[in-house]
Design an enzyme around this catalytic site. Structure first.
Site, short mmCIF file in Angstrom:
data_model
loop_
_atom_site.label_atom_id
_atom_site.label_comp_id
_atom_site.label_asym_id
_atom_site.label_seq_id
_atom_site.Cartn_x
_atom_site.Cartn_y
_atom_site.Cartn_z
N TRP A 49 0.81 -1.21 0.00
CA TRP A 49 0.00 0.00 0.00
C TRP A 49 0.85 1.27 0.00
O TRP A 49 0.54 2.24 0.68
CB TRP A 49 -0.97 0.01 1.20
N GLN A 65 -19.49 0.62 -16.93
CA GLN A 65 -20.27 -0.47 -16.34
C GLN A 65 -21.54 0.10 -15.69
O GLN A 65 -21.59 0.30 -14.49
CB GLN A 65 -19.41 -1.19 -15.31
N PHE A 66 -22.57 0.35 -16.51
CA PHE A 66 -23.80 0.96 -15.98
C PHE A 66 -24.46 0.10 -14.92
O PHE A 66 -25.19 0.61 -14.07
CB PHE A 66 -24.78 1.27 -17.12
N THR A 67 -24.22 -1.21 -14.93
CA THR A 67 -24.88 -2.09 -13.97
C THR A 67 -24.47 -1.79 -12.53
O THR A 67 -25.16 -2.19 -11.60
CB THR A 67 -24.60 -3.58 -14.28
#
Length: 109
Positions: A49, A65-67
């Site tokens: 990280w 990604q409209f879903t």
């Protein structure tokens, strides 16, 4: 898509972008900053990280990604919060353009 490979990357980030009706230029700029500065990679000494995609010179693959804007109403998905196609396409292209301006265009797919 349809049996054809559209794009690919080596090491980097795969960004699934769900665009909401409420998203504005301000949110777009915020998303670009967050994606490019997100420290999810380890440094040379193995500390987790510590590094972002730009530090490592990695690639970014973006997928609209409209879903991701789905709201479940009972057993039926509701996509009314997703930005309409034509407006979303313009927003998405602007998003890609801003990523390319902020980083290395050849590393944004």
């Amino acid at each position: 898509v349809g049996g054809e490979q559209i794009s690919s990357i080596g090491r980097g980030l795969c960004v699934l972008l769900g665009i909401s009706l409420e998203d504005t230029q301000r949110e777009l700029e915020h998303m670009v900053r967050k994606i490019l500065n997100l420290r999810v990679f380890e440094d040379e000494s193995g500390r987790h990280w510590s590094k972002n995609v730009m530090d490592k010179q990695y690639e970014v693959l973006c997928v609209s990604q409209f879903t991701l804007q789905c709201i479940l109403k009972g057993n039926k998905p509701d996509y009314h919060m997703a930005m309409p196609t034509e407006q979303a396409e313009c927003f998405y292209n602007n998003f890609l353009e801003q990523l390319r301006k902020a980083y290395k265009p050849e590393l944004i797919k």
